[in-house]
Design a protein around this motif. Structure first.
Motif, PDB file in Angstrom:
ATOM      1  N   ARG A 166       9.694   7.632   5.655  1.00 23.90           N
ATOM      2  CA  ARG A 166       9.214   7.672   7.027  1.00 23.90           C
ATOM      3  C   ARG A 166       8.248   9.067   7.103  1.00 23.90           C
ATOM      4  O   ARG A 166       7.384   8.967   7.632  1.00 23.90           O
ATOM      5  N   LEU A 167       8.862  10.041   6.689  1.00 18.87           N
ATOM      6  CA  LEU A 167       8.154  11.196   6.897  1.00 18.87           C
ATOM      7  C   LEU A 167       6.856  11.057   5.837  1.00 18.87           C
ATOM      8  O   LEU A 167       5.642  11.546   6.385  1.00 18.87           O
ATOM      9  N   LEU A 168       6.735  10.591   4.793  1.00 19.23           N
ATOM     10  CA  LEU A 168       5.744  10.663   3.600  1.00 19.23           C
ATOM     11  C   LEU A 168       4.567   9.730   4.200  1.00 19.23           C
ATOM     12  O   LEU A 168       3.413  10.202   3.883  1.00 19.23           O
ATOM     13  N   ILE A 169       4.830   8.793   5.334  1.00 22.05           N
ATOM     14  CA  ILE A 169       3.659   8.292   5.811  1.00 22.05           C
ATOM     15  C   ILE A 169       3.566   8.509   7.159  1.00 22.05           C
ATOM     16  O   ILE A 169       2.359   7.988   7.903  1.00 22.05           O
ATOM     17  N   ARG A 170       4.062   9.582   7.799  1.00 19.61           N
ATOM     18  CA  ARG A 170       3.833  10.006   8.851  1.00 19.61           C
ATOM     19  C   ARG A 170       2.364  10.351   9.232  1.00 19.61           C
ATOM     20  O   ARG A 170       1.805  10.058  10.565  1.00 19.61           O
ATOM     21  N   HIS A 171       1.887  11.057   8.269  1.00 18.71           N
ATOM     22  CA  HIS A 171       0.607  11.397   8.588  1.00 18.71           C
ATOM     23  C   HIS A 171      -0.523  10.130   8.882  1.00 18.71           C
ATOM     24  O   HIS A 171      -1.331  10.046   9.759  1.00 18.71           O
ATOM     25  N   GLU A 172      -0.510   9.473   8.131  1.00 15.47           N
ATOM     26  CA  GLU A 172      -1.235   8.184   8.041  1.00 15.47           C
ATOM     27  C   GLU A 172      -0.742   7.241   9.475  1.00 15.47           C
ATOM     28  O   GLU A 172      -1.976   6.910  10.190  1.00 15.47           O
ATOM     29  N   ALA A 173       0.200   7.178   9.763  1.00 17.87           N
ATOM     30  CA  ALA A 173       0.772   6.498  11.030  1.00 17.87           C
ATOM     31  C   ALA A 173       0.111   7.294  12.110  1.00 17.87           C
ATOM     32  O   ALA A 173      -0.397   6.501  13.146  1.00 17.87           O
TER      33      ALA A 173
ATOM     34  N   ARG B  73      -3.486   6.795  12.993  1.00 23.46           N
ATOM     35  CA  ARG B  73      -3.902   5.578  13.497  1.00 23.46           C
ATOM     36  C   ARG B  73      -3.240   5.278  14.517  1.00 23.46           C
ATOM     37  O   ARG B  73      -3.253   3.976  15.255  1.00 23.46           O
ATOM     38  N   ARG B  74      -2.223   6.095  15.275  1.00 21.73           N
ATOM     39  CA  ARG B  74      -1.567   6.070  16.532  1.00 21.73           C
ATOM     40  C   ARG B  74      -0.659   4.730  16.310  1.00 21.73           C
ATOM     41  O   ARG B  74      -0.350   4.032  17.168  1.00 21.73           O
ATOM     42  N   LEU B  75       0.097   4.458  15.265  1.00 21.51           N
ATOM     43  CA  LEU B  75       0.866   3.458  14.901  1.00 21.51           C
ATOM     44  C   LEU B  75       2.232   3.757  15.397  1.00 21.51           C
ATOM     45  O   LEU B  75       2.784   4.775  15.340  1.00 21.51           O
ATOM     46  N   ARG B  76       2.907   2.579  15.802  1.00 22.04           N
ATOM     47  CA  ARG B  76       4.408   2.542  16.281  1.00 22.04           C
ATOM     48  C   ARG B  76       5.133   2.313  14.876  1.00 22.04           C
ATOM     49  O   ARG B  76       4.951   1.271  14.296  1.00 22.04           O
ATOM     50  N   LEU B  77       6.053   3.045  14.716  1.00 26.70           N
ATOM     51  CA  LEU B  77       7.075   2.758  13.535  1.00 26.70           C
ATOM     52  C   LEU B  77       8.312   2.169  13.850  1.00 26.70           C
ATOM     53  O   LEU B  77       8.966   2.774  14.542  1.00 26.70           O
ATOM     54  N   ALA B  78       8.723   1.098  13.508  1.00 16.66           N
ATOM     55  CA  ALA B  78      10.043   0.720  13.809  1.00 16.66           C
ATOM     56  C   ALA B  78      10.773   0.633  12.394  1.00 16.66           C
ATOM     57  O   ALA B  78      10.427  -0.073  11.413  1.00 16.66           O
ATOM     58  N   TRP B  79      11.932   1.512  12.454  1.00 11.90           N
ATOM     59  CA  TRP B  79      12.487   1.693  11.025  1.00 11.90           C
ATOM     60  C   TRP B  79      13.943   1.687  11.328  1.00 11.90           C
ATOM     61  O   TRP B  79      14.583   2.017  12.147  1.00 11.90           O
ATOM     62  N   GLU B  80      14.415   0.600  10.317  1.00 18.70           N
ATOM     63  CA  GLU B  80      15.901   0.252  10.240  1.00 18.70           C
ATOM     64  C   GLU B  80      16.505   0.439   9.013  1.00 18.70           C
ATOM     65  O   GLU B  80      16.087  -0.282   8.415  1.00 18.70           O
ATOM     66  N   ASN B  81      17.449   1.478   8.891  1.00 19.83           N
ATOM     67  CA  ASN B  81      17.864   1.687   7.613  1.00 19.83           C
ATOM     68  C   ASN B  81      19.285   1.605   7.658  1.00 19.83           C
ATOM     69  O   ASN B  81      19.972   2.501   8.174  1.00 19.83           O
ATOM     70  N   ARG B  82      19.909   0.224   6.876  1.00 26.07           N
ATOM     71  CA  ARG B  82      21.440   0.113   7.104  1.00 26.07           C
ATOM     72  C   ARG B  82      22.053   0.577   5.910  1.00 26.07           C
ATOM     73  O   ARG B  82      23.199   0.158   5.692  1.00 26.07           O
TER      74      ARG B  82
ATOM     75  N   ALA C 280      -3.704  -1.612   6.985  1.00 25.67           N
ATOM     76  CA  ALA C 280      -3.790  -2.871   7.774  1.00 25.67           C
ATOM     77  C   ALA C 280      -3.744  -3.357   9.240  1.00 25.67           C
ATOM     78  O   ALA C 280      -4.162  -4.008   9.774  1.00 25.67           O
ATOM     79  N   ALA C 281      -2.703  -2.366   9.824  1.00 32.27           N
ATOM     80  CA  ALA C 281      -2.463  -2.560  11.071  1.00 32.27           C
ATOM     81  C   ALA C 281      -3.474  -1.903  12.073  1.00 32.27           C
ATOM     82  O   ALA C 281      -4.163  -1.154  11.640  1.00 32.27           O
ATOM     83  N   PRO C 282      -3.885  -2.686  12.979  1.00 34.22           N
ATOM     84  CA  PRO C 282      -4.744  -1.966  13.695  1.00 34.22           C
ATOM     85  C   PRO C 282      -4.543  -0.678  14.760  1.00 34.22           C
ATOM     86  O   PRO C 282      -3.255  -0.386  14.690  1.00 34.22           O
ATOM     87  N   VAL C 283      -5.547   0.078  15.075  1.00 38.90           N
ATOM     88  CA  VAL C 283      -5.269   0.958  15.636  1.00 38.90           C
ATOM     89  C   VAL C 283      -4.152   1.035  16.724  1.00 38.90           C
ATOM     90  O   VAL C 283      -4.718   0.143  17.812  1.00 38.90           O
ATOM     91  N   GLY C 284      -3.112   1.864  17.029  1.00 36.24           N
ATOM     92  CA  GLY C 284      -2.165   1.586  18.002  1.00 36.24           C
ATOM     93  C   GLY C 284      -1.350   0.353  17.931  1.00 36.24           C
ATOM     94  O   GLY C 284      -0.653   0.217  18.631  1.00 36.24           O
ATOM     95  N   GLY C 285      -1.399  -0.300  16.459  1.00 30.64           N
ATOM     96  CA  GLY C 285      -0.655  -1.179  16.155  1.00 30.64           C
ATOM     97  C   GLY C 285       1.094  -0.637  16.068  1.00 30.64           C
ATOM     98  O   GLY C 285       1.478   0.128  16.223  1.00 30.64           O
ATOM     99  N   ARG C 286       1.810  -1.501  15.169  1.00 27.76           N
ATOM    100  CA  ARG C 286       3.058  -1.467  14.597  1.00 27.76           C
ATOM    101  C   ARG C 286       3.416  -1.802  13.354  1.00 27.76           C
ATOM    102  O   ARG C 286       2.550  -2.681  12.850  1.00 27.76           O
TER     103      ARG C 286
END
Length: 237
Positions: free
Chosen positions: A84-91, A94-103, A129-135
């Protein structure tokens, strides 16, 4: 053919080292800004250590024809959350929302380096691949003697021409860098014995589902609790 193979190998090696490096620079930036906090410092050092171990694993795997060594370390919940941290810069770019579920709440005896590298490629691909502001969504859950992982985005959908790179990497060879990350992820997952499928939800986008066999000592009971190895207790979700 030999020169083309060498070129693909060089491109793959550069690609696989560059991906974690981008995230590790983000960790260094965190250390510069918040390094006086002992908790932040300890967490950042642990992430740096795991990230550098991944890069070392890429080099070792390349030296043995892109095969991970047999002394692979197990996958821990923290190792997954590092991504999650390693992709933070890219996210953030592009102003992406990250939904993260680690069980995952106990270590799983799978090759952590190879799996993390494959997932990092898929997550970065989803961010692009996600649009700017996407998820972008990630989930990981134990299921009996399997580990089920999903990476999804709400973009335009993976082109049909790139599907073989991920699903049939032994047959598909990326050209001019197109699909290189998917191809590398497919190779690594195939070496791990994972089953990979692509889904296109009705709402759009692409969902990659990975089913990885693991020893039955790590499983999910009917009530959602995970059972550890002998001597361990049930972990909460």
């Amino acid at each position: 053919d030999r020169l083309a193979g060498l070129g693909r190998l060089a491109a793959a090696l550069a690609h696989e080292i560059n991906n974690p490096l981008a995230g590790l620079f983000t960790v260094l930036d965190t250390l510069r800004r918040q390094g006086d906090d002992p908790g932040v410092r300890a967490e950042a050092i642990a992430i740096l250590e795991r990230g550098l171990a991944d890069i070392a694993g890429v080099v070792r795997a390349t030296l043995v024809a892109y095969r991970e060594d047999r002394e692979a370390r197990p996958l821990t919940p923290e190792a997954l959350d590092d991504l999650r941290l390693l992709i933070r810069h890219e996210a953030e770019r592009r102003r992406l929302r990250l939904a993260w579920e680690n069980r995952l709440d106990v270590p799983v005896p799978v090759a952590a380096g190879s799996l993390r590298q494959a997932l990092l490629n898929l997550l970065l691909n989803a961010c692009r691949a996600a649009p700017v502001g996407g998820r972008v969504r990630f989930s990981a859950r134990p299921d009996d003697d399997r580990l089920v992982l999903e990476v999804a985005d709400d973009g335009a959908g993976l082109p049909d021409s790139l599907e073989p790179a991920l699903l049939r990497p032994d047959e598909a060879v990326p050209r001019r860098g197109q699909g290189l990350g998917l191809w590398i992820a497919g190779r690594l997952l195939a070496d791990l014995g994972a089953r990979v499928s692509l889904e296109r939800p009705e709402e759009g986008g692409t969902r990659v589902v990975i089913v990885l066999p693991v020893p039955a000592a790590v499983c999910e009971g009917g009530d959602g609790d995970r059972v550890g190895t002998a001597g361990g207790g049930a972990g909460g979700g």
